[in-house]
Design an enzyme around this catalytic site. Sequence first.
Site, mmCIF file in Angstrom:
data_model
loop_
_atom_site.group_PDB
_atom_site.id
_atom_site.type_symbol
_atom_site.label_atom_id
_atom_site.label_comp_id
_atom_site.label_asym_id
_atom_site.label_seq_id
_atom_site.Cartn_x
_atom_site.Cartn_y
_atom_site.Cartn_z
ATOM 1 N N ASP A 174 0.501 -0.658 0.049
ATOM 2 C CA ASP A 174 0.243 0.136 -0.247
ATOM 3 C C ASP A 174 0.618 1.336 0.130
ATOM 4 O OD1 ASP A 174 -2.745 1.054 0.871
ATOM 5 O OD2 ASP A 174 -1.874 2.048 2.329
ATOM 6 N N GLU B 103 1.083 -0.200 -4.890
ATOM 7 C CA GLU B 103 0.702 0.171 -5.436
ATOM 8 C C GLU B 103 1.508 1.519 -5.376
ATOM 9 O OE1 GLU B 103 -3.474 2.434 -3.692
ATOM 10 O OE2 GLU B 103 -2.034 1.887 -2.244
#
Length: 569
Positions: free
Chosen positions: A225, A287
């Site tokens: 993330d 990401e």
Amino acid sequence: MIDVAPRTDGPTPQARPTDERGWWRDAVVYQVYPRSFADGDGDGTGDLPGIAARVPSLAELGVDAVWLSPFYPSPQRDGGYDVSDYCAVDPMFGTLADFDAVVEAAHAHGVRVIVDLVPNHCSSDHAMFQAALAAAPGSRERGHFHFRDGRGESGELPPNDWQSHFGGPAWTRVTEADGRPGQWYLHLFDPSQPDFNWDDDGVRAYFDDVLDFWLARGVDGFRVDVAHALVKAPGLPDWGGRADGASSPGFPGEDAPMFDQPGVHAVYERWRERLESWGPDRILCAEANVAPLARAAKWVRPREMHQAFNFAYLHAPWEADRLRSVIDESLAAFGGVGAPSTWVLSNHDVTRHATRFALLDGVHVDLGHGIRAGTPLDPALGERRARAAAALMTALPGAVYVYQGEELGLPEVLDIPDDARRDPYFLRSAGAVVGRDGCRVPIPWEADAPAYGFNDSGLSWLPQPETWRRYARDVQRADATSTLSLYTHALATRKTLALGSGSLVWVRTDEPAVLAFVNGEVLVVANLSDHPVAVGAEPVLLESVPSAVHDGQLAPDAVAWFHVPSHPA
């Protein structure tokens, strides 16, 4: 007329892989948002036992891996992306034994398991941050995070002008042990999500242990993330640009001091080496929401990560020239470093593409902002374009990501009552920003079951609309023309014909709103115009909607695959 044999544009630049081909290069990865996938105990919240019970459906769909969004202990102030313990399971989702059962069930069906890792920030409830609050300024504990003295005569101003993604300053002031106003800590997101200081040896060692913990439990990789945010610019200089680091007038994104810093790549080189010590097939996916794609490709250079999300493709409008440009740029950028491109249409952070493509004013939806009930939409057009987009995406070389429910054609749920919404975008903006709840509504499995088969109690943490009945998996499974059948057929054909490991050669057309390319033995034609176009290839392998090809013409907003075994190399 589209005639594949004599007229091609030449191949799009695509470097051949420089390392041994791994499973991730052409994988189809299915994202599960655990809270909304399947609920095993009937409390209204999805959980790990629910996931384990539904693994056979994922195998039947034809995916190669499942990516689990966070299931760790969390106060759930940001949908689980505020982690209070990285080496445990939140009781709302089950136990570590339940997690092991998911891995066992997935592996038994030939499906790999990727878990979300959130290393940029943790929850303010995390033991490390609580220790930092209790410690003195300048302590080792505070060194795990970004604590700074404030500016102004008495430190009453934040250390710099950075803004939070969720609105307001990216700094919060603490009260020290003696009761006086004290230092400030950095949080690029919610105040309950303090950023780790990745210049700190203790933080790096801590996450080494986190990786080992889950690798020992059999996971096949990690989706990382906010992978581009871990390392901040020295001195944390002011930044007058956008909070998300995207370019704005006078503030190019590459200058954002909180993103894409050179030191971040050493972190992933260290992680790559650690994963390979567990075996050659464990992967990292970034990401990294940066532009242009050449910047994103830095995360997948040799010895770093294996994949990076393709945000440029995710945000591309339903326009032929823009899609072709993004496809070309993607294959060139990622191929240039020997990595596969990835393709994605939806995820847990954006309005579902069946609704984005239904917008009548052509406005594209910004990340996480959502759209309101009453926005002019053509749902039938959105569904048709969503099916066409899926047929186009699954024919491309590289890896494909599918967000739970898109294989059912689910649209965004727009009419969630304000008092039922949970997204911090909505809550922190006092409702000015709709947020992401509409793409996180629990998905339908059986049309006539409680909660549409999400559980057997009828409870649901976000309200499910009555329209979920027509999208239920059992209804679509029995219908050869359904969106589920389209996805199942497309993924099976993609695998049989090795399209994911193929290459792309564009075919020239006389229509500016038509895309055509050859991948292996398949000619793919995408008609993004408002009228039928003549096609001269057959037989038809796949149509995005029934009878898309009729009397030698391809219908508007439709995609077809044709078998062309004699196409020259």
